[in-house]
Design a protein around this motif. Structure first.
Motif, PDB file in Angstrom:
ATOM      1  N   GLU A 252       1.136  -1.266   0.323  1.00  0.00           N
ATOM      2  CA  GLU A 252       0.390   0.184   0.075  1.00  0.00           C
ATOM      3  C   GLU A 252       0.730   1.894   0.075  1.00  0.00           C
ATOM      4  OE1 GLU A 252      -3.801   2.258   0.356  1.00  0.00           O
ATOM      5  OE2 GLU A 252      -3.418   0.152  -0.127  1.00  0.00           O
ATOM      6  N   SER A 253       2.108   1.115   0.994  1.00  0.00           N
ATOM      7  CA  SER A 253       2.703   2.268   0.875  1.00  0.00           C
ATOM      8  C   SER A 253       3.733   2.152   0.061  1.00  0.00           C
ATOM      9  CB  SER A 253       3.755   2.136   1.865  1.00  0.00           C
ATOM     10  OG  SER A 253       4.913   3.509   2.064  1.00  0.00           O
ATOM     11  N   PHE A 254       3.833   1.789  -1.359  1.00  0.00           N
ATOM     12  CA  PHE A 254       4.585   2.121  -2.151  1.00  0.00           C
ATOM     13  C   PHE A 254       3.453   2.185  -3.377  1.00  0.00           C
ATOM     14  CE2 PHE A 254       7.901  -1.634  -1.010  1.00  0.00           C
ATOM     15  CZ  PHE A 254       9.167  -0.939  -1.609  1.00  0.00           C
ATOM     16  N   LYS A 255       2.721   1.790  -3.161  1.00  0.00           N
ATOM     17  CA  LYS A 255       1.444   2.445  -4.054  1.00  0.00           C
ATOM     18  C   LYS A 255       1.287   3.938  -4.172  1.00  0.00           C
ATOM     19  CE  LYS A 255      -3.319   1.791  -3.390  1.00  0.00           C
ATOM     20  NZ  LYS A 255      -4.617   1.156  -3.021  1.00  0.00           N
ATOM     21  N   VAL A 256       0.502   3.985  -2.884  1.00  0.00           N
ATOM     22  CA  VAL A 256       0.196   5.644  -2.601  1.00  0.00           C
ATOM     23  C   VAL A 256       1.585   6.094  -3.024  1.00  0.00           C
ATOM     24  CG1 VAL A 256       0.138   6.766  -0.998  1.00  0.00           C
ATOM     25  CG2 VAL A 256      -1.178   5.065  -1.124  1.00  0.00           C
ATOM     26  N   GLY A 259       4.304   5.224  -6.679  1.00  0.00           N
ATOM     27  CA  GLY A 259       2.916   4.525  -7.401  1.00  0.00           C
ATOM     28  C   GLY A 259       1.953   5.540  -9.030  1.00  0.00           C
ATOM     29  N   SER A 260       2.184   5.097 -10.213  1.00  0.00           N
ATOM     30  CA  SER A 260       1.998   5.854 -11.260  1.00  0.00           C
ATOM     31  C   SER A 260       1.020   5.395 -12.291  1.00  0.00           C
ATOM     32  CB  SER A 260       3.316   6.650 -11.784  1.00  0.00           C
ATOM     33  OG  SER A 260       3.005   7.493 -13.647  1.00  0.00           O
ATOM     34  N   ALA A 261      -0.262   5.443 -12.820  1.00  0.00           N
ATOM     35  CA  ALA A 261      -0.239   4.944 -13.748  1.00  0.00           C
ATOM     36  C   ALA A 261      -0.356   5.213 -15.562  1.00  0.00           C
ATOM     37  CB  ALA A 261      -2.131   5.793 -14.229  1.00  0.00           C
ATOM     38  N   LYS A 262       0.864   6.294 -15.343  1.00  0.00           N
ATOM     39  CA  LYS A 262       1.142   6.392 -16.413  1.00  0.00           C
ATOM     40  C   LYS A 262       2.832   6.605 -16.796  1.00  0.00           C
ATOM     41  CE  LYS A 262      -0.148   8.934 -20.470  1.00  0.00           C
ATOM     42  NZ  LYS A 262       1.281   9.642 -20.923  1.00  0.00           N
ATOM     43  N   VAL A 263       3.613   6.428 -17.822  1.00  0.00           N
ATOM     44  CA  VAL A 263       4.964   6.455 -17.648  1.00  0.00           C
ATOM     45  C   VAL A 263       5.329   7.972 -18.009  1.00  0.00           C
ATOM     46  CG1 VAL A 263       7.216   5.450 -18.685  1.00  0.00           C
ATOM     47  CG2 VAL A 263       5.982   3.849 -18.121  1.00  0.00           C
ATOM     48  N   ILE A 280      12.041  -3.880  -4.345  1.00  0.00           N
ATOM     49  CA  ILE A 280      11.619  -4.186  -5.448  1.00  0.00           C
ATOM     50  C   ILE A 280      11.876  -3.203  -6.497  1.00  0.00           C
ATOM     51  CG2 ILE A 280       9.301  -4.981  -4.625  1.00  0.00           C
ATOM     52  CD1 ILE A 280       8.223  -2.394  -5.993  1.00  0.00           C
ATOM     53  N   LYS A 281      12.258  -3.728  -8.038  1.00  0.00           N
ATOM     54  CA  LYS A 281      12.693  -2.768  -8.934  1.00  0.00           C
ATOM     55  C   LYS A 281      11.791  -1.799  -9.268  1.00  0.00           C
ATOM     56  CE  LYS A 281      16.968  -4.923  -9.096  1.00  0.00           C
ATOM     57  NZ  LYS A 281      17.675  -3.255  -9.101  1.00  0.00           N
ATOM     58  N   SER A 282      11.929  -0.735  -9.993  1.00  0.00           N
ATOM     59  CA  SER A 282      10.936   0.061  -9.697  1.00  0.00           C
ATOM     60  C   SER A 282      10.220   0.347 -10.760  1.00  0.00           C
ATOM     61  CB  SER A 282      11.658   1.309  -9.849  1.00  0.00           C
ATOM     62  OG  SER A 282      12.886   1.454 -10.932  1.00  0.00           O
ATOM     63  N   VAL A 288       3.297  -3.782 -12.718  1.00  0.00           N
ATOM     64  CA  VAL A 288       2.037  -4.462 -11.719  1.00  0.00           C
ATOM     65  C   VAL A 288       0.841  -3.168 -12.065  1.00  0.00           C
ATOM     66  CG1 VAL A 288       2.952  -5.888 -11.228  1.00  0.00           C
ATOM     67  CG2 VAL A 288       3.281  -4.464 -10.042  1.00  0.00           C
ATOM     68  N   VAL A 289       1.345  -1.899 -11.710  1.00  0.00           N
ATOM     69  CA  VAL A 289       0.462  -0.803 -11.312  1.00  0.00           C
ATOM     70  C   VAL A 289      -0.481  -0.984 -12.592  1.00  0.00           C
ATOM     71  CG1 VAL A 289       0.382   1.410 -10.686  1.00  0.00           C
ATOM     72  CG2 VAL A 289       1.747   0.257  -8.821  1.00  0.00           C
ATOM     73  N   LYS A 290       0.907  -0.738 -13.524  1.00  0.00           N
ATOM     74  CA  LYS A 290      -0.147   0.219 -14.482  1.00  0.00           C
ATOM     75  C   LYS A 290      -0.798  -1.029 -15.623  1.00  0.00           C
ATOM     76  CE  LYS A 290       3.582   1.000 -17.118  1.00  0.00           C
ATOM     77  NZ  LYS A 290       4.609   1.401 -18.139  1.00  0.00           N
TER      78      LYS A 290
END
Length: 470
Positions: A252-256, A259-263, A280-282, A288-290
């Motif tokens: 959850e912390s990584f996502k917030v 995390g990004s919806a778009k490169v 984890i690798k960026s 996974v997020v996209k």
């Protein structure tokens, strides 16, 4: 004496319970006194309460927090509860009635038919709300609240329905006090505070990105035209990040945070460290997020076709709200994939909030919507309790003689006269001070107090003119 009603609202989400308390003036202007939350984990699945004991305990704790904001002399006795979930959707319904020639078709008749529709049985479902979408009198459109004479009335409605055990699962969390005044579909109350009359008239799609569901609603010509729920939300992204061998809080912390919806530009593959030393690798996080957010956006895009809606006809574009809508670059991704103008939701400008809550209003649109839709007073004033000294013998009270009674009555009358004189003197002094302030304001201009009065008056006038289901 309080001239305002206290409104209390509670929203039970998948990740937290949110509550708010505020006052509502006689003109309908709401001032928020406080917003509080209680975290949830696994007790609510897509709107359905699977662990009522834990949720009930959290609700009671939340109510205590809200009650502390109004003092020990008042008690919350009832609440408005927001309801939603995977099964929430809208169904079309038509009512037709014949009357004797020249019958006045009044607003009371129309509202009565709406209430009758609310009780209509639907197999396996509950009707949570009935939304009017059109009225014809003798095949002529009726707009506004004016009375029209006719012999035939046709009314088109949207029935907001959900599985029949959804409301029951929420009801189990409110045993005893406080009781539930009304269950309100959160998607409708959120639209009330996030969309202006101009948005709803021009046409707009409202998308509420929740933890486990995403709700899509479309308004056009001032009316609700479509409502449906997608069983995907921000928590699905968190679960996908957990496959990278990190805990749920870290995911959850990584996502917030990252995390990004778009490169945006060239992305490098760097090592990201969590709060518990996990790595984890960026690029893995980005993939996974996209992948998941693009799936959710694709589902949102499909609802233009399901609703038979031309996106170009929505003059106000799309408004996105909800916790998952905060994902970085989500608005840009939607604009690209859905070919529509997108903006993040914010509280309507004609809604009045206290200064402390104004800065966070975008974070609390759902609970503020429920608060604004409340009408009935939710708080009772407790009677004053006179404490008697402990361990002291009670003296026997002897009856008064007629002479003593008369003397006591005269003393009470005198005390009452003195009280009235003091009140009259206080009122005279306050009136004198008020005139003095008004005289000073004429010289100095309206000042902060005058500007606030003008803002309240403007909000009251706008709210008086509003015509919607709440």
């Amino acid at each position: 004496m309080d001239t305002e009603r206290y409104i209390v609202a509670v929203e039970i989400g998948s990740s937290k319970i949110t509550g708010a308390i505020g006052t509502r003036s006689l003109k309908g202007v709401v001032t928020v006194l406080g917003v509080d939350t209680e975290p949830l984990t696994g007790s609510v699945k897509r709107g359905f309460v699977v662990n009522p004991d834990e949720v009930s305990s959290k609700v009671k704790r939340l109510i205590r927090k809200l009650n502390n904001r109004i003092g020990a002399s008042k008690k919350i006795k009832q609440v408005y509860v927001g309801i939603g979930g995977q099964s929430l959707h809208a169904e079309d319904h038509m009512i037709s009635r014949d009357y004797p020639e020249g019958t006045p078709i009044t607003e009371d008749i129309i509202k009565r038919l709406q209430e009758e529709a609310r009780e209509m049985p639907i197999a396996g479902a509950d009707i949570l709300e009935v939304v009017r979408t059109g009225v014809l009198v003798d095949d002529k459109p009726k707009s506004g609240r004016e009375e029209i004479e006719g012999s035939n009335l046709k009314m088109s409605l949207k029935l907001i329905v959900a599985r029949d055990d959804l409301k029951k699962s929420v009801f189990r969390c409110f045993s005893g006090e406080p009781s539930v005044v009304r269950y309100i579909p959160t998607t409708l109350s959120t639209a009330y505070v996030a969309l202006s009359n101009e948005d709803r008239q021009a046409g707009v799609m409202l998308v509420d990105f929740g933890a486990e569901t995403t709700t899509v609603s479309i308004y056009k010509d001032g009316l609700l035209r479509y409502l449906s729920t997608i069983p995907l939300g921000g928590y699905n992204i968190t679960c996908d990040i957990m496959t990278l061998k990190v805990t749920e809080p870290e995911a959850e912390s990584f996502k917030v945070r990252l995390g990004s919806a778009k490169v945006m530009g060239e992305e490098s593959n760097i090592t990201l460290r969590g709060e518990s030393s996990s790595e984890i690798k960026s690029l893995d996080l980005s993939k996974v997020v996209k992948a998941r957010i693009e799936e959710i956006v694709a589902n949102v895009n499909a609802h233009f076709e399901y609703a038979k809606c031309d996106r170009k006809s929505l003059g106000a574009g799309m408004v996105i709200v909800g916790g998952a809508s905060k994902l970085s670059n989500l608005a840009e991704l939607i604009a690209e994939k859905c070919d529509i103008r997108v903006r993040k939701g914010a509280l309507r400008q004609d809604m009045l909030l206290d200064v402390a809550s104004q800065s966070k209003s975008a974070d609390y649109l759902q609970i503020l919507g429920l608060l604004y839709c409340g009408k009935e007073n939710c708080v009772e004033v407790l009677p004053k309790v006179v404490d008697e000294p402990e361990d002291e013998p009670h003296e026997e009270v002897k009856p008064l003689s007629p002479k003593e009674k008369r003397a006591q009555e005269k003393a009470q009358e005198k005390a009452e006269q003195e009280r009235r004189k003091r009140e009259a003197a206080d009122a005279k002094r306050e009136e004198k001070e008020r005139k003095k302030r008004e005289k000073e304001e004429k010289v100095k201009g309206p000042g902060l107090f005058g500007k606030l009065k003008e803002m309240v008056k403007k909000a009251e006038n706008l709210l008086d003119d509003e015509n919607d289901n709440f």
